[in-house]
Write a protein that holds these residues in place. Sequence first.
Motif, PDB file in Angstrom:
ATOM      1  N   ILE A  60       0.861  -1.177   0.000  1.00 57.41           N
ATOM      2  CA  ILE A  60       0.000   0.000   0.000  1.00 57.41           C
ATOM      3  C   ILE A  60       0.900   1.230   0.000  1.00 57.41           C
ATOM      4  N   GLY A  61       0.630   2.146  -0.906  1.00 57.94           N
ATOM      5  CA  GLY A  61       1.372   3.394  -0.977  1.00 57.94           C
ATOM      6  C   GLY A  61       0.470   4.569  -0.692  1.00 57.94           C
ATOM      7  N   TYR A  62       1.058   5.634  -0.150  1.00 55.54           N
ATOM      8  CA  TYR A  62       0.315   6.851   0.166  1.00 55.54           C
ATOM      9  C   TYR A  62       1.214   8.053  -0.070  1.00 55.54           C
ATOM     10  N   TYR A  63       0.658   9.086  -0.672  1.00 55.63           N
ATOM     11  CA  TYR A  63       1.369  10.355  -0.788  1.00 55.63           C
ATOM     12  C   TYR A  63       0.355  11.485  -0.897  1.00 55.63           C
ATOM     13  N   GLU A  64       0.850  12.682  -0.724  1.00 56.85           N
ATOM     14  CA  GLU A  64       0.048  13.885  -0.892  1.00 56.85           C
ATOM     15  C   GLU A  64       0.671  14.725  -1.993  1.00 56.85           C
ATOM     16  N   THR A  65      -0.162  15.451  -2.701  1.00 55.30           N
ATOM     17  CA  THR A  65       0.310  16.331  -3.771  1.00 55.30           C
ATOM     18  C   THR A  65      -0.746  17.395  -4.034  1.00 55.30           C
ATOM     19  N   ASP A  66      -0.322  18.525  -4.548  1.00 55.26           N
ATOM     20  CA  ASP A  66      -1.274  19.576  -4.893  1.00 55.26           C
ATOM     21  C   ASP A  66      -1.940  19.316  -6.234  1.00 55.26           C
ATOM     22  N   ASP A  67      -1.290  18.549  -7.111  1.00 58.03           N
ATOM     23  CA  ASP A  67      -1.834  18.270  -8.438  1.00 58.03           C
ATOM     24  C   ASP A  67      -1.348  16.888  -8.865  1.00 58.03           C
ATOM     25  N   ASP A  68      -2.171  15.878  -8.651  1.00 52.89           N
ATOM     26  CA  ASP A  68      -1.740  14.516  -8.950  1.00 52.89           C
ATOM     27  C   ASP A  68      -1.556  14.288 -10.446  1.00 52.89           C
ATOM     28  N   ASP A  69      -2.387  14.887 -11.268  1.00 53.76           N
ATOM     29  CA  ASP A  69      -2.217  14.724 -12.716  1.00 53.76           C
ATOM     30  C   ASP A  69      -0.855  15.259 -13.155  1.00 53.76           C
ATOM     31  N   ALA A  70      -0.471  16.426 -12.629  1.00 55.38           N
ATOM     32  CA  ALA A  70       0.830  17.012 -12.981  1.00 55.38           C
ATOM     33  C   ALA A  70       1.972  16.146 -12.449  1.00 55.38           C
ATOM     34  N   ALA A  71       1.823  15.618 -11.241  1.00 55.50           N
ATOM     35  CA  ALA A  71       2.857  14.754 -10.660  1.00 55.50           C
ATOM     36  C   ALA A  71       3.015  13.487 -11.497  1.00 55.50           C
ATOM     37  N   GLN A  72       1.894  12.899 -11.890  1.00 48.16           N
ATOM     38  CA  GLN A  72       1.940  11.689 -12.725  1.00 48.16           C
ATOM     39  C   GLN A  72       2.613  11.985 -14.060  1.00 48.16           C
ATOM     40  N   ALA A  73       2.247  13.108 -14.680  1.00 44.40           N
ATOM     41  CA  ALA A  73       2.822  13.471 -15.978  1.00 44.40           C
ATOM     42  C   ALA A  73       4.327  13.720 -15.858  1.00 44.40           C
ATOM     43  N   TYR A  74       4.738  14.395 -14.790  1.00 42.01           N
ATOM     44  CA  TYR A  74       6.158  14.667 -14.583  1.00 42.01           C
ATOM     45  C   TYR A  74       6.940  13.358 -14.508  1.00 42.01           C
ATOM     46  N   LEU A  75       6.458  12.429 -13.696  1.00 43.42           N
ATOM     47  CA  LEU A  75       7.170  11.159 -13.529  1.00 43.42           C
ATOM     48  C   LEU A  75       7.101  10.303 -14.795  1.00 43.42           C
ATOM     49  N   ALA A  76       5.983  10.361 -15.517  1.00 42.24           N
ATOM     50  CA  ALA A  76       5.859   9.598 -16.756  1.00 42.24           C
ATOM     51  C   ALA A  76       6.876  10.057 -17.799  1.00 42.24           C
ATOM     52  N   ALA A  77       7.228  11.349 -17.768  1.00 45.41           N
ATOM     53  CA  ALA A  77       8.175  11.907 -18.726  1.00 45.41           C
ATOM     54  C   ALA A  77       9.625  11.868 -18.241  1.00 45.41           C
ATOM     55  N   SER A  78       9.844  11.469 -17.004  1.00 44.74           N
ATOM     56  CA  SER A  78      11.181  11.488 -16.415  1.00 44.74           C
ATOM     57  C   SER A  78      11.992  10.250 -16.801  1.00 44.74           C
ATOM     58  N   PRO A  79      13.154  10.430 -17.419  1.00 49.48           N
ATOM     59  CA  PRO A  79      14.013   9.276 -17.722  1.00 49.48           C
ATOM     60  C   PRO A  79      14.499   8.576 -16.446  1.00 49.48           C
ATOM     61  N   ILE A  80      14.698   9.331 -15.384  1.00 49.04           N
ATOM     62  CA  ILE A  80      15.128   8.732 -14.110  1.00 49.04           C
ATOM     63  C   ILE A  80      14.026   7.831 -13.565  1.00 49.04           C
ATOM     64  N   ALA A  81      12.791   8.329 -13.560  1.00 52.16           N
ATOM     65  CA  ALA A  81      11.674   7.519 -13.071  1.00 52.16           C
ATOM     66  C   ALA A  81      11.424   6.323 -13.981  1.00 52.16           C
ATOM     67  N   ALA A  82      11.555   6.516 -15.297  1.00 56.71           N
ATOM     68  CA  ALA A  82      11.343   5.404 -16.232  1.00 56.71           C
ATOM     69  C   ALA A  82      12.340   4.283 -15.971  1.00 56.71           C
ATOM     70  N   ALA A  83      13.597   4.641 -15.744  1.00 63.76           N
ATOM     71  CA  ALA A  83      14.619   3.626 -15.465  1.00 63.76           C
ATOM     72  C   ALA A  83      14.326   2.899 -14.156  1.00 63.76           C
ATOM     73  N   TRP A  84      13.943   3.657 -13.129  1.00 63.44           N
ATOM     74  CA  TRP A  84      13.612   3.056 -11.829  1.00 63.44           C
ATOM     75  C   TRP A  84      12.422   2.115 -11.966  1.00 63.44           C
ATOM     76  N   GLU A  85      11.366   2.561 -12.638  1.00 58.66           N
ATOM     77  CA  GLU A  85      10.164   1.739 -12.781  1.00 58.66           C
ATOM     78  C   GLU A  85      10.437   0.491 -13.612  1.00 58.66           C
ATOM     79  N   ALA A  86      11.281   0.587 -14.622  1.00 56.39           N
ATOM     80  CA  ALA A  86      11.652  -0.595 -15.414  1.00 56.39           C
ATOM     81  C   ALA A  86      12.394  -1.606 -14.549  1.00 56.39           C
ATOM     82  N   GLU A  87      13.225  -1.093 -13.658  1.00 57.09           N
ATOM     83  CA  GLU A  87      13.970  -1.949 -12.742  1.00 57.09           C
ATOM     84  C   GLU A  87      13.040  -2.602 -11.710  1.00 57.09           C
ATOM     85  N   MET A  88      12.006  -1.883 -11.286  1.00 56.78           N
ATOM     86  CA  MET A  88      11.087  -2.374 -10.257  1.00 56.78           C
ATOM     87  C   MET A  88       9.984  -3.272 -10.826  1.00 56.78           C
TER      88      MET A  88
END
Length: 132
Positions: A60-88
């Motif tokens: 179970i994960g939990y976080y807070e954010t002011d704009d979840d759509d923007a947070a999701q889009a930022y991470l979806a476009a991030s090469p660092i996050a993409a590499a981490w998610e591919a590894e996970m």
Amino acid sequence: MTNTPARTPARVCFELRIDPARIDDYIARHTPVRAEMLAEIAAAGRRNYSLFLAPGGRLIGYYETDDDDAAQAYLAASPIAAAWEAEMAPFFVGLDGRPDQAATPLTEIFHLADQLAASTGGSASDDERDAS
């Protein structure tokens, strides 16, 4: 000076399933998470982020954010996050897509500070929000 009301952050909770045979390795990968990935999570606007592991691999994960759509889009476009998610990704079962984009969202049905504020006709104080 304009007095604008404080914006209530979105509280996001999600569920994933970890392969029970890989739990120890999954924990090791998060102890600690790489600094560059931590920085990307923060840069995306996520805060107060926690992961909780239940028996059998339920995560179970939990976080807070002011704009979840923007947070999701930022991470979806991030090469660092993409590499981490591919590894996970190999750690998860029953998942179609990147773990950070395909987790099952959970619906919040109770929040103490919100209900306290509603019951008194006021707004939740910072202390009440912090206590929740």
